[in-house]
Design an enzyme around this catalytic site. Structure first.
Site, PDB file in Angstrom:
ATOM      1  N   CYS A 128       0.834  -1.194   0.000  1.00  0.00           N
ATOM      2  CA  CYS A 128       0.000   0.000   0.000  1.00  0.00           C
ATOM      3  C   CYS A 128       0.873   1.250   0.000  1.00  0.00           C
ATOM      4  O   CYS A 128       1.795   1.365   0.816  1.00  0.00           O
ATOM      5  CB  CYS A 128      -0.900  -0.041   1.232  1.00  0.00           C
ATOM      6  SG  CYS A 128      -1.688   1.520   1.643  1.00  0.00           S
ATOM      7  N   GLU A 129       0.597   2.169  -0.890  1.00  0.00           N
ATOM      8  CA  GLU A 129       1.407   3.385  -0.970  1.00  0.00           C
ATOM      9  C   GLU A 129       1.156   4.350   0.184  1.00  0.00           C
ATOM     10  O   GLU A 129       1.915   5.294   0.385  1.00  0.00           O
ATOM     11  CB  GLU A 129       1.180   4.095  -2.298  1.00  0.00           C
ATOM     12  CG  GLU A 129      -0.212   4.661  -2.496  1.00  0.00           C
ATOM     13  CD  GLU A 129      -0.387   5.320  -3.852  1.00  0.00           C
ATOM     14  OE1 GLU A 129      -1.163   6.277  -3.940  1.00  0.00           O
ATOM     15  OE2 GLU A 129       0.253   4.877  -4.834  1.00  0.00           O
ATOM     16  N   HIS A 130       0.096   4.124   0.948  1.00  0.00           N
ATOM     17  CA  HIS A 130      -0.218   5.023   2.061  1.00  0.00           C
ATOM     18  C   HIS A 130       0.553   4.675   3.335  1.00  0.00           C
ATOM     19  O   HIS A 130       0.984   5.568   4.068  1.00  0.00           O
ATOM     20  CB  HIS A 130      -1.724   4.988   2.358  1.00  0.00           C
ATOM     21  CG  HIS A 130      -2.554   5.408   1.187  1.00  0.00           C
ATOM     22  ND1 HIS A 130      -3.742   4.801   0.847  1.00  0.00           N
ATOM     23  CD2 HIS A 130      -2.340   6.371   0.248  1.00  0.00           C
ATOM     24  CE1 HIS A 130      -4.241   5.381  -0.227  1.00  0.00           C
ATOM     25  NE2 HIS A 130      -3.413   6.322  -0.615  1.00  0.00           N
ATOM     26  N   HIS A 131       0.723   3.363   3.603  1.00  0.00           N
ATOM     27  CA  HIS A 131       1.425   2.940   4.824  1.00  0.00           C
ATOM     28  C   HIS A 131       2.632   2.054   4.528  1.00  0.00           C
ATOM     29  O   HIS A 131       3.330   1.653   5.449  1.00  0.00           O
ATOM     30  CB  HIS A 131       0.469   2.174   5.746  1.00  0.00           C
ATOM     31  CG  HIS A 131      -0.723   2.966   6.173  1.00  0.00           C
ATOM     32  ND1 HIS A 131      -1.954   2.863   5.541  1.00  0.00           N
ATOM     33  CD2 HIS A 131      -0.888   3.885   7.158  1.00  0.00           C
ATOM     34  CE1 HIS A 131      -2.818   3.677   6.121  1.00  0.00           C
ATOM     35  NE2 HIS A 131      -2.206   4.308   7.094  1.00  0.00           N
ATOM     36  N   GLN A 169      -5.150  -0.693  -4.499  1.00  0.00           N
ATOM     37  CA  GLN A 169      -5.767  -1.797  -5.231  1.00  0.00           C
ATOM     38  C   GLN A 169      -6.533  -1.293  -6.443  1.00  0.00           C
ATOM     39  O   GLN A 169      -6.545  -1.926  -7.501  1.00  0.00           O
ATOM     40  CB  GLN A 169      -6.690  -2.597  -4.312  1.00  0.00           C
ATOM     41  CG  GLN A 169      -7.293  -3.824  -4.982  1.00  0.00           C
ATOM     42  CD  GLN A 169      -8.090  -4.684  -4.034  1.00  0.00           C
ATOM     43  OE1 GLN A 169      -7.819  -4.747  -2.843  1.00  0.00           O
ATOM     44  NE2 GLN A 169      -9.113  -5.352  -4.540  1.00  0.00           N
ATOM     45  N   HIS A 197      -5.804  -6.348   3.082  1.00  0.00           N
ATOM     46  CA  HIS A 197      -4.855  -5.261   3.314  1.00  0.00           C
ATOM     47  C   HIS A 197      -4.413  -5.273   4.773  1.00  0.00           C
ATOM     48  O   HIS A 197      -5.237  -5.100   5.683  1.00  0.00           O
ATOM     49  CB  HIS A 197      -5.496  -3.910   2.982  1.00  0.00           C
ATOM     50  CG  HIS A 197      -5.831  -3.741   1.534  1.00  0.00           C
ATOM     51  ND1 HIS A 197      -5.201  -2.822   0.723  1.00  0.00           N
ATOM     52  CD2 HIS A 197      -6.723  -4.391   0.738  1.00  0.00           C
ATOM     53  CE1 HIS A 197      -5.690  -2.906  -0.508  1.00  0.00           C
ATOM     54  NE2 HIS A 197      -6.617  -3.847  -0.511  1.00  0.00           N
ATOM     55  N   CYS A 199      -2.752  -3.067   6.256  1.00  0.00           N
ATOM     56  CA  CYS A 199      -2.909  -1.749   6.878  1.00  0.00           C
ATOM     57  C   CYS A 199      -4.290  -1.617   7.510  1.00  0.00           C
ATOM     58  O   CYS A 199      -4.533  -0.713   8.306  1.00  0.00           O
ATOM     59  CB  CYS A 199      -2.669  -0.632   5.867  1.00  0.00           C
ATOM     60  SG  CYS A 199      -3.759  -0.640   4.438  1.00  0.00           S
TER      61      CYS A 199
END
Length: 240
Positions: A128-131, A169, A197, A199
Site C-alpha cells: 500500500c502506498e499510504h502505509h 488496489q 490489506h 494496513c
C-alpha cells in the site's frame, strides 16, 4: 467481511456528476477516465532520475530503528539495514521492469478461437502506498483476442510487475486492464482483484480477514452485461 469497490462517477469541470441526463431524459453512458499510457507501458524509473545510494538507504533504515526506540548497534540489528535494502530491491523490482515488453510477443495459432481467455487465481503481494504495508490476494484477467493471443505466463508476469510497486488496489486493477487493452488490442478486457490489506487487518481498525474486491471492464465486457456476468460466474464457479 467483504468490501466491493464500485467505479467512481466522473466529474465535469463544474464539479457535477458526469452521469448527465439529455433532453429526452435518458442517462448518458458513463465512460471511466483513461490512464496515460506512459504510466503503465514503460519501466517506472527514469534512468536519469536521481536516487540515493545504497549506503544512504541503509542509513535511513538505521534512523527508523532508532526512531522506534531500538539500538541499531546491538548484535541482532547490526546487519538489518543491509537485509532491509536487499528485501526492498526484491519487493519493488517492478519499478525497473517494462509491462509492454512482457505482452509484446503474441501467437497467431488460435484455430479461429473467438471466445475470451481467462487466467484465474494469480496470487500477488503488493504494498500500500499510504502505509507501505503489504496487501495480498489474487488477480483474475480475461480478454477476448483478435486473431492473436499472448502466452499465459505473460499475464502472471504482468501482475507481478505492477504488484511489485507501491500501489492502491484500485490503481493496480486499472493498470492491469489498461496495459492488456493497449498492447494486445483485444475486443475487451475484464479484471477482478481481491485482496486483504494488512494496513486494515494488522493496524488501525484491525479487521482481520476482510477482503476488498475491485473490477475494471473494457470493450465487449464493459458494453455487454452478459459477458461481465459470465466472467464473474467462471471466477466463482470453482470454489477455492
Amino acid at each position: 467481511m467483504d468490501a466491493v469497490i464500485k467505479p467512481l462517477r466522473g466529474k465535469s469541470p463544474d464539479g457535477k456528476s458526469s452521469e448527465i441526463r439529455s433532453a429526452d431524459s435518458k442517462v448518458q453512458e458513463f465512460r471511466p477516465a483513461e490512464l496515460d499510457p506512459a504510466e503503465f507501458l514503460a519501466a517506472a524509473v527514469n534512468p536519469d532520475q536521481p536516487r540515493p545510494s545504497r549506503a544512504e538507504a541503509e542509513q535511513a533504515v538505521q534512523t527508523l530503528l532508532a526512531y522506534i526506540g531500538e539500538d541499531p548497534q546491538r548484535e541482532g540489528l547490526m546487519d538489518t539495514p543491509r537485509r532491509v535494502v536487499e528485501a526492498y530491491d526484491e519487493l519493488f523490482q517492478g519499478y525497473l521492469q517494462c509491462p509492454a515488453e512482457v505482452l509484446n510477443r503474441t501467437f497467431g495459432e488460435t484455430a479461429g478461437y473467438d471466445d475470451f481467455v481467462l487466467i484465474r487465481d494469480m496470487a500477488f503481494v503488493s504494498h500500500c502506498e499510504h502505509h507501505m504495508m503489504p496487501f495480498y490476494g489474487k488477480a483474475h484477467i480475461a480478454y477476448t483476442p483478435v486473431e492473436r493471443v499472448v502466452g499465459l505466463s505473460k499475464l502472471a508476469r504482468l501482475v507481478d510487475i505492477f504488484g511489485h510497486r507501491l500501489q492502491t488496489q484500485e490503481h493496480l486493477t486499472a493498470q492491469l486492464a489498461a496495459a492488456v487493452d493497449e498492447v494486445l488490442k483485444p475486443r475487451g478486457v475484464a479484471v477482478m482483484v481481491e485482496a486483504e490489506h494488512t494496513c486494515m487487518s494488522a493496524r488501525g481498525i484491525r479487521k482481520e480477514g476482510s477482503r476488498t474486491f475491485t473490477t475494471r471492464f473494457t470493450g465487449n465486457f464493459r458494453d455487454n452485461p452478459a459477458e461481465q456476468a459470465r466472467f464473474m460466474s467462471m471466477i466463482q464457479s470453482m470454489s477455492r
